[in-house]
Write an enzyme that holds these catalytic residues in place. Structure first.
Site, short mmCIF file in Angstrom:
data_model
loop_
_atom_site.label_atom_id
_atom_site.label_comp_id
_atom_site.label_asym_id
_atom_site.label_seq_id
_atom_site.Cartn_x
_atom_site.Cartn_y
_atom_site.Cartn_z
CG ASP A 164 -5.81 0.75 -0.96
OD1 ASP A 164 -4.98 1.68 -1.02
OD2 ASP A 164 -5.73 -0.18 -0.13
CG ASP A 207 -2.66 -0.54 -2.71
OD1 ASP A 207 -2.43 0.59 -2.23
OD2 ASP A 207 -3.35 -1.39 -2.12
CB SER A 243 -0.97 -0.04 1.18
OG SER A 243 -1.95 0.95 1.06
CG ASP A 253 -2.66 4.03 -1.76
OD1 ASP A 253 -3.38 3.79 -2.76
OD2 ASP A 253 -2.73 3.36 -0.72
#
Length: 560
Positions: free
Chosen positions: A304, A302, A144, A300
């Site tokens: 999400d 990834d 993340s 960010d």
């Protein structure tokens, strides 16, 4: 074996990766470093593992990754789910491609069908792919918004949500039976591709995901074409889906920050690839001023989480909190549903216990039930799945203060692409009415109350840091304050002792006499202690005074 035995076992393993072997040679005379790497294994936190990349049982490497895959593969076999398969995605971090292949090879050896992305993808698209292919589970290789020396693995269940504690426990039991990570057998990807047990994913699932996200829009494309947006993926996975979806919905003026447009595992242009951090917006805001943009969107690695910056009353860009973004999205979604006669009588908002009470006030105004959960989007996913089966409530929106939002339940993890679309749309919609976004936020405060929040966070890494995290929680439990900033503490909710309707968790929440609150918990994904504060005032200035006073008191009390 003790930590030194494990160290020597790794050091003298002939097949050890040469880079990892050299790392181990360099720490031969550093006992503390050897302990850090070998005195424990990577812990299974919020539905997965996450850690520093390197050699050792407490590091992310192909051997620790194979152990997790082995545990998952055995669980799938035990549940007769191998034929249903596992979807695997990965982000732009160091090792992500290699780790995704290693997971695939272990699962394929177990006879598990594998759906493997051939290119980077966001975490929410992996969640979508699990549901789209009706797979039994999903694996996302990502850390993340952690620093670049980290990587990790998130594990998803068949519903597309992060796996439950029960399944986690069963996988961990399997992992505990592995005596030697070097001896885990793997399959050959080329042979698996030939026999059809390995399926490469590409444009088909991308387009299906983009179309599902685009279907969430309320307005016609024509409204959107003049609204100007600057977007940064922070060197991560967000650019393809977000550019595609905004284009599908008629946004013709979307400008991607050139220096941050392409994948870069070092995240070279930012101190931290985290949209919660205002400094991650510096390049985007400078570019937005050049492009005369109306809105800045930053995701960010990834994709999400999403952060935004809006123009204030002085026409300068201001970074919003995760709670403010949640309030804007919720108010817009519910208002649009009311206007269209599409607001279900059993609609529900789901939010974490450390998110602002403003969301609940907005939901109540619209006649919508609020369900609070522990921190972690898997708990939001659990309620979505439960209500799908029972019909008791209709999920409308889920969010956490940490910049995670979900609107459409075709995926079951926080989804920055969904949030990007709706934030861009609400900006264009209110602009047509002569209202910049800051005025919409002011309207929300005037209507529902002046809520403000803040957070105190301290990073405590390594074995010593882990010990300190536990000590802080013990100390706060044994010595609770009676007053905070001269406000009486009315009650303490200790989720570790058990709160009705919630799983047990290492969280303390303190409710104050004036309606303010604060909560303390160790992070489930980072080596951090977090303290959250929420207040409400009759004016913005009163709320700000309370927020500052409570934060200052807590920083001293906690020793931060």
């Amino acid at each position: 074996m003790n930590y030194l035995d494990l160290y020597h076992h790794w050091l003298h393993f002939d097949g050890l990766d040469s880079v990892l072997k050299e790392e181990l040679r360099q720490i031969q005379k550093h006992d503390v470093e050897i302990q850090e790497r070998f005195s424990q294994s990577l812990s299974f936190g919020t539905a997965g593992i996450r850690g520093i990349i390197g050699a050792g049982t407490n590091r992310m490497n192909i051997y620790t990754v194979r152990k997790l895959a082995q545990g998952l593969g055995e669980w799938l076999h035990h549940e007769n789910l191998a034929d249903q398969g596992v979807a695997i995605g990965y982000d732009t971090r160091h090792g992500s491609v290699e780790f995704s292949r290693e997971v695939a090879k272990v699962l394929l050896h177990h006879g598990v069908k594998v759906y493997l992305f051939g290119q980077i993808c966001p975490s929410p698209e992996l969640s979508f792919a699990v549901r789209y292919y009706e797979a039994a589970a999903g694996i996302m290789v990502t850390a993340s918004h952690n620093p670049p020396n980290y990587n990790g693995i998130k594990v998803y269940g068949a519903d597309g949500a992060q796996i439950s504690p029960l399944i986690t426990s069963e996988i961990l039991d399997n992992i505990s039976q592995i005596s030697d990570a070097f001896m885990i057998p793997v399959a050959d990807l080329t042979e698996a591709e030939k026999d059809g047990t390995l399926v490469w994913l590409g444009s088909e699932v991308d387009q299906a995901y983009y179309e599902n996200v685009a279907s969430l829009a309320f307005q016609d494309n024509e409204q959107n074409k003049h609204f100007r947006i600057v977007y940064s993926p922070l060197h991560g996975t967000g650019r393809p889906p977000i550019e595609s979806v905004l284009s599908l919905k008629g946004f013709e003026n979307v400008f991607v920050v050139p220096e941050q447009a392409d994948p870069d595992p070092n995240f070279s242009t930012v101190k931290s690839p985290n949209p919660e951090d205002p400094t991650s917006f510096e390049l985007a805001i400078a570019y937005a001023n050049q492009q005369q943009a109306d809105l800045v969107l930053v995701t960010d690695p990834d994709a999400d989480r999403i952060g935004i910056a809006i123009r204030d009353e002085n026409n300068r860009f201001s970074h919003l909190t995760g709670n403010q973004i949640g309030a804007l999205l919720l108010f817009y979604l519910l208002s649009q549903r009311v206007d269209r006669g599409e607001l279900p009588s059993n609609g529900a908002l789901v939010k974490s216990i450390v998110s602002s009470d403003l969301g609940e006030s907005i939901a109540s105004y619209f006649g919508i039930m609020t369900q609070n959960t522990l921190t972690g989007f898997r708990y939001i996913g659990e309620f979505i799945q439960k209500w799908k089966q029972t019909g008791e409530y209709t999920f409308l929106f889920g969010y956490e203060e940490s910049y995670g939002y979900l609107i459409g339940d075709f995926c079951r993890d926080k989804d920055a692409t969904q949030a990007c679309l709706l934030l861009a749309e609400l900006g264009a919609y209110y602009q047509k009415q002569g209202m910049p976004i800051y005025q919409v936020l002011d309207l929300i405060y005037k209507k529902f109350g002046y809520f403000q929040e803040t957070q105190i966070s301290v990073t405590l890494e390594g074995l010593e840091g882990s010990k300190q995290l536990k000590e802080i929680m013990v100390r706060t439990r044994s010595n609770p304050p009676s007053h905070v900033a001269n406000i009486k503490v009315c009650s303490i909710q200790d989720y570790l002792q058990g709160i009705e309707g919630f799983p047990k968790a290492d969280v303390l929440k303190y409710l104050l006499e004036d309606g303010s609150w604060f909560a303390i918990r160790p992070s489930g994904t980072e080596p951090k202690m977090k303290c959250y504060v929420g207040v409400k005032g009759s004016s913005s200035s009163e709320a700000e005074e309370k927020r500052i006073a409570i934060k200052e008191y807590l920083a001293g009390w906690l020793g931060f």
